[in-house]
Design an enzyme around this catalytic site. Sequence first.
Site, PDB file in Angstrom:
ATOM      1  N   PRO A   9       0.794  -1.221   0.000  1.00 63.87           N
ATOM      2  CA  PRO A   9       0.000   0.000   0.000  1.00 63.87           C
ATOM      3  C   PRO A   9       0.833   1.281   0.000  1.00 63.87           C
ATOM      4  O   PRO A   9       1.866   1.356   0.674  1.00 63.87           O
ATOM      5  CB  PRO A   9      -0.820  -0.106   1.294  1.00 63.87           C
ATOM      6  N   ASN A  10       0.351   2.218  -0.768  1.00 66.74           N
ATOM      7  CA  ASN A  10       0.907   3.578  -0.867  1.00 66.74           C
ATOM      8  C   ASN A  10       2.231   3.654  -1.619  1.00 66.74           C
ATOM      9  O   ASN A  10       2.738   4.753  -1.856  1.00 66.74           O
ATOM     10  CB  ASN A  10       1.045   4.228   0.526  1.00 66.74           C
TER      11      ASN A  10
ATOM     12  N   ARG B 167       5.074  10.968  -2.576  1.00 60.31           N
ATOM     13  CA  ARG B 167       4.731  10.725  -1.180  1.00 60.31           C
ATOM     14  C   ARG B 167       5.923  11.065  -0.273  1.00 60.31           C
ATOM     15  O   ARG B 167       7.009  10.499  -0.449  1.00 60.31           O
ATOM     16  CB  ARG B 167       4.416   9.231  -1.070  1.00 60.31           C
TER      17      ARG B 167
ATOM     18  N   TYR C  34      11.040   9.224   1.221  1.00 58.46           N
ATOM     19  CA  TYR C  34      11.038   8.166   0.204  1.00 58.46           C
ATOM     20  C   TYR C  34      11.730   8.559  -1.109  1.00 58.46           C
ATOM     21  O   TYR C  34      11.860   7.722  -1.995  1.00 58.46           O
ATOM     22  CB  TYR C  34       9.591   7.721  -0.075  1.00 58.46           C
TER      23      TYR C  34
ATOM     24  N   ASN D 264       8.163  -5.255  -0.782  1.00 64.16           N
ATOM     25  CA  ASN D 264       8.060  -4.101   0.103  1.00 64.16           C
ATOM     26  C   ASN D 264       6.597  -4.071   0.552  1.00 64.16           C
ATOM     27  O   ASN D 264       5.729  -3.621  -0.200  1.00 64.16           O
ATOM     28  CB  ASN D 264       8.429  -2.795  -0.602  1.00 64.16           C
TER      29      ASN D 264
ATOM     30  N   ALA E 217       2.947  -0.565   4.838  1.00 65.35           N
ATOM     31  CA  ALA E 217       2.442  -0.608   6.220  1.00 65.35           C
ATOM     32  C   ALA E 217       2.030  -2.010   6.650  1.00 65.35           C
ATOM     33  O   ALA E 217       1.993  -2.304   7.850  1.00 65.35           O
ATOM     34  CB  ALA E 217       1.276   0.360   6.359  1.00 65.35           C
TER      35      ALA E 217
ATOM     36  N   GLU F   2      12.796  -8.968   2.049  1.00 64.62           N
ATOM     37  CA  GLU F   2      11.951  -7.850   2.491  1.00 64.62           C
ATOM     38  C   GLU F   2      12.721  -6.558   2.259  1.00 64.62           C
ATOM     39  O   GLU F   2      13.895  -6.471   2.625  1.00 64.62           O
ATOM     40  CB  GLU F   2      11.640  -8.036   3.983  1.00 64.62           C
TER      41      GLU F   2
ATOM     42  N   HIS G 257      12.628  -2.165   2.368  1.00 62.71           N
ATOM     43  CA  HIS G 257      12.007  -0.875   2.698  1.00 62.71           C
ATOM     44  C   HIS G 257      12.889   0.227   2.148  1.00 62.71           C
ATOM     45  O   HIS G 257      14.118   0.181   2.302  1.00 62.71           O
ATOM     46  CB  HIS G 257      11.865  -0.700   4.214  1.00 62.71           C
TER      47      HIS G 257
ATOM     48  N   ARG H 285      12.752   5.576  12.529  1.00 63.56           N
ATOM     49  CA  ARG H 285      11.477   6.288  12.468  1.00 63.56           C
ATOM     50  C   ARG H 285      10.639   5.995  13.722  1.00 63.56           C
ATOM     51  O   ARG H 285      11.204   5.768  14.779  1.00 63.56           O
ATOM     52  CB  ARG H 285      10.769   5.904  11.160  1.00 63.56           C
TER      53      ARG H 285
HETATM   54  O1  DQA Z   1       4.652   2.316   3.398  1.00 63.77           O
HETATM   55  C1  DQA Z   1       5.713   2.208   4.003  1.00 63.77           C
HETATM   56  C2  DQA Z   1       6.968   2.130   3.257  1.00 63.77           C
HETATM   57  C3  DQA Z   1       8.078   1.339   3.895  1.00 63.77           C
HETATM   58  O2  DQA Z   1       7.868  -0.048   3.661  1.00 63.77           O
HETATM   59  C4  DQA Z   1       9.398   1.727   3.181  1.00 63.77           C
HETATM   60  O3  DQA Z   1       9.545   1.380   2.020  1.00 63.77           O
HETATM   61  O4  DQA Z   1      10.232   2.418   3.771  1.00 63.77           O
HETATM   62  C5  DQA Z   1       8.147   1.568   5.401  1.00 63.77           C
HETATM   63  C6  DQA Z   1       6.795   1.317   6.063  1.00 63.77           C
HETATM   64  O5  DQA Z   1       6.878   1.552   7.464  1.00 63.77           O
HETATM   65  C7  DQA Z   1       5.756   2.242   5.497  1.00 63.77           C
HETATM   66  O6  DQA Z   1       4.492   1.984   6.051  1.00 63.77           O
END
Ligand code: DQA
Length: 153
Positions: free
Chosen positions: A11-12, A19, A24, A75, A78, A99, A101, A108
């Site tokens: 998501p996102n 964003r 990011y 990735n 959340a 995994e 990020h 954070r």
């Molecule tokens: O949506 C994201 C992006 C994320 O996975 C990252 O790529 O740094 C880190 C997560 O905590 C966050 O909710």
Amino acid sequence: MAQKILLINGPNLNLLGTREPQIYGSATLNDVVKQAKIQASELSIQVEAFQSNHEGAIVDKIQAARGEVDAVIINPGAFTHTSVAIRDALLGVGIPFVEIHVSNVHAREPWRKHSYLSDKAQAVICGLGVFGYTAAIEFAAKHMKVNVGTSKL
Ligand SMILES: O=C1C[C@@](O)(C(=O)O)C[C@@H](O)[C@@H]1O
């Protein structure tokens, strides 16, 4: 058969580039996927990219990958911090995964330190920005070749 990697963004991550760019960066998801495909073709591997804002859709995609891909790079956004379902799907299909990020989740909010996936991941990459995807693909290409087709039930 060429090695195949499934690249999942949760998501996102479709908002990458616009964003919270201070966290990011400015590369878009499209940039990331384009770069991943160029890199993959140079390594003679295939990358299939999938993004969804929906937990169930990600679970469905992981289930459908059983016996079809050598490695998953995920990735989870959340869902990293909430999703037993994605953890169970990855363990259920038995596909090794990395995994990733974009941000350094350990620098954070404290609740971002916990991941439902990390203890089962082959590797965890965080804080490298979108270069993390490049690192993950190179790692997977070198170290995660399994014989797809034999793992299908
Ligand atoms: O949506 C994201 C992006 C994320 O996975 C990252 O790529 O740094 C880190 C997560 O905590 C966050 O909710």
